[in-house]
Design a protein around this motif. Structure first.
Motif, PDB file in Angstrom:
ATOM      1  N   MET A   1       6.242   8.624   6.226  1.00  0.00           N
ATOM      2  CA  MET A   1       5.067   8.092   5.528  1.00  0.00           C
ATOM      3  C   MET A   1       4.839   6.623   5.909  1.00  0.00           C
ATOM      4  SD  MET A   1       4.426   8.394   1.478  1.00  0.00           S
ATOM      5  CE  MET A   1       3.270   7.361   0.642  1.00  0.00           C
TER       6      MET A   1
ATOM      7  N   GLU B   1       0.832  -1.204   0.000  1.00  0.00           N
ATOM      8  CA  GLU B   1       0.000   0.000   0.000  1.00  0.00           C
ATOM      9  C   GLU B   1       0.872   1.262   0.000  1.00  0.00           C
ATOM     10  OE1 GLU B   1      -2.935  -0.018   3.136  1.00  0.00           O
ATOM     11  OE2 GLU B   1      -3.389  -2.130   2.737  1.00  0.00           O
ATOM     12  N   PHE B   2       2.019   1.184   0.669  1.00  0.00           N
ATOM     13  CA  PHE B   2       2.927   2.324   0.732  1.00  0.00           C
ATOM     14  C   PHE B   2       3.322   2.786  -0.665  1.00  0.00           C
ATOM     15  CE2 PHE B   2       7.194   3.974   0.422  1.00  0.00           C
ATOM     16  CZ  PHE B   2       7.200   4.996   1.347  1.00  0.00           C
TER      17      PHE B   2
ATOM     18  N   ASP C   1      -1.558   4.017  11.338  1.00  0.00           N
ATOM     19  CA  ASP C   1      -2.952   4.049  10.880  1.00  0.00           C
ATOM     20  C   ASP C   1      -3.524   2.635  10.799  1.00  0.00           C
ATOM     21  OD1 ASP C   1      -2.881   6.793  10.693  1.00  0.00           O
ATOM     22  OD2 ASP C   1      -2.643   6.840   8.510  1.00  0.00           O
TER      23      ASP C   1
ATOM     24  N   TRP D   1       2.976   6.587  -5.207  1.00  0.00           N
ATOM     25  CA  TRP D   1       2.637   6.906  -6.604  1.00  0.00           C
ATOM     26  C   TRP D   1       1.517   7.956  -6.642  1.00  0.00           C
ATOM     27  CZ3 TRP D   1       4.149   6.444 -11.510  1.00  0.00           C
ATOM     28  CH2 TRP D   1       3.198   6.657 -12.515  1.00  0.00           C
ATOM     29  N   ASP D   2       0.468   7.730  -5.857  1.00  0.00           N
ATOM     30  CA  ASP D   2      -0.681   8.634  -5.858  1.00  0.00           C
ATOM     31  C   ASP D   2      -0.345  10.035  -5.350  1.00  0.00           C
ATOM     32  OD1 ASP D   2      -2.295   6.612  -6.834  1.00  0.00           O
ATOM     33  OD2 ASP D   2      -3.093   6.049  -4.863  1.00  0.00           O
ATOM     34  N   ARG D   3       0.623  10.121  -4.449  1.00  0.00           N
ATOM     35  CA  ARG D   3       0.944  11.409  -3.818  1.00  0.00           C
ATOM     36  C   ARG D   3       2.309  11.955  -4.224  1.00  0.00           C
ATOM     37  NH1 ARG D   3      -1.368  10.488   2.293  1.00  0.00           N
ATOM     38  NH2 ARG D   3      -3.486   9.937   1.640  1.00  0.00           N
TER      39      ARG D   3
ATOM     40  N   MET E   1       1.604   5.187   8.055  1.00  0.00           N
ATOM     41  CA  MET E   1       0.731   4.146   7.503  1.00  0.00           C
ATOM     42  C   MET E   1       0.637   2.949   8.442  1.00  0.00           C
ATOM     43  SD  MET E   1       1.518   4.237   3.404  1.00  0.00           S
ATOM     44  CE  MET E   1       0.297   2.958   3.036  1.00  0.00           C
TER      45      MET E   1
ATOM     46  N   ILE F   1       1.853   2.209  -3.500  1.00  0.00           N
ATOM     47  CA  ILE F   1       0.683   2.731  -4.212  1.00  0.00           C
ATOM     48  C   ILE F   1       0.426   4.170  -3.788  1.00  0.00           C
ATOM     49  CG2 ILE F   1      -1.828   2.508  -4.477  1.00  0.00           C
ATOM     50  CD1 ILE F   1      -1.353  -0.584  -4.140  1.00  0.00           C
ATOM     51  N   ARG F   2       0.491   4.415  -2.487  1.00  0.00           N
ATOM     52  CA  ARG F   2       0.273   5.776  -1.982  1.00  0.00           C
ATOM     53  C   ARG F   2       1.382   6.714  -2.450  1.00  0.00           C
ATOM     54  NH1 ARG F   2      -1.438   6.636   4.096  1.00  0.00           N
ATOM     55  NH2 ARG F   2      -3.161   5.424   3.272  1.00  0.00           N
TER      56      ARG F   2
END
Length: 189
Positions: free
Chosen positions: A77, A52-53, A84, A58-60, A81, A55-56
């Motif tokens: 980051m 997920e890291f 969270d 990439w998104d951010r 995560m 992916i995030r």
């Protein structure tokens, strides 16, 4: 990977070039996994959050500020995560306990489970304790709550918390001590 190389890779990611992400992934997969595993202490969960890291990331990608130190950025980051993930799991456990509590008296009334009243009482006590902890935590300011969460749930050091939050370590320890005093007034050690 140097700061400049990282910034170039992020620039490629912003432009939609997945080769930038691949380069970062190849250089930092182990680093990110170790940070997340250190907090979660579960290989399976650490693998999921590590996936997920990226992916995030990439998104951010456009949120990265050049010159801010990419390793600290990645570590913060990853830690956030993982924390969270722990928080979400705690909420899910509380929800499950509440559902068990709601279904307990029905089962007891039908004679399905003779030990239901004892287990329901145990669950009820645990839910009440969790709710009173939550109420006590709500007396804290958001920054204090975040510091206490990272220190206790995330088991981070004051130095790590200071790096993540971008504030001096003295401020972190001061806010933590104030938060603990407030929690003690609510009856928690």
């Amino acid at each position: 990977m140097t700061e400049h190389q990282f910034e170039q890779a992020v620039g490629r990611m912003v432009r939609g070039d997945k080769a930038g992400l691949k380069e970062i992934y190849e250089n930092y997969l182990g680093y990110i996994y170790r940070i997340i595993y250190e907090i979660l202490q579960s290989r399976e969960n650490a693998e999921d959050v590590t996936s997920e890291f990226f992916i995030r990331l990439w998104d951010r990608a456009e949120q990265f500020k050049p010159g801010s130190g990419h390793k600290g950025y990645l570590a913060a980051m990853a830690r956030n995560m993982a924390i969270d993930f722990l928080r979400k799991r705690k909420r899910e456990e509380l929800t499950a306990m509440l559902q068990d509590l709601e279904s307990g008296p029905e089962e007891e009334g039908r004679g399905v489970n003779t030990g239901a009243s004892r287990s329901s009482t145990d669950v009820e006590m645990q839910v009440l304790q969790n709710l009173s902890v939550q109420a006590a935590m709500e007396t804290l300011k958001p920054g204090e709550r975040q510091i206490v969460g990272m220190k206790i749930l995330g088991e981070l050091t004051f130095k790590e918390i200071a790096e993540i939050m971008g504030i001096p370590m003295g401020t972190v320890t001061w806010k933590y001590q104030n938060a603990i005093k407030k929690l003690r007034r609510c009856g928690y050690e």
